[in-house]
Design an enzyme around this catalytic site. Sequence first.
Site: not given
Length: 124
Positions: A64, A69, A84
Amino acid sequence: MLKYLGKHLILELWGCDPKALDDIEGIEKMLVDSVKACGATLICVRTHKFSPQGATGVAVLAESHIAIHTYPEYGYAALDVFTCGEHTDPYKALEVIREFLKPKSIQIIDLKRGLMENGTFELK
């Protein structure tokens, strides 16, 4: 057997070191180290430095992604750590993130993605 497909941590980090939040090379290293720590497989890392400050970055994983940010002017970072498989642990990535950004407070939303009824999964 897993009862879900993935583990997704949504992280709100406040009171972070403003210099770390604006250090694009440090952020890239933090992403790579986070991937290793959680036992995931790195495909690639992309980062971008904003002007006059702030950064964004994503580590694309076979399992994944880890994304960040930053807002140095607020001492704030928003992160997603989504993995995952049974062999990964997103909380191990959190240890690396905490060490680099040095937040004073962390809010964690812990989601199980792809919940399966009775441990089975059927596409329709």
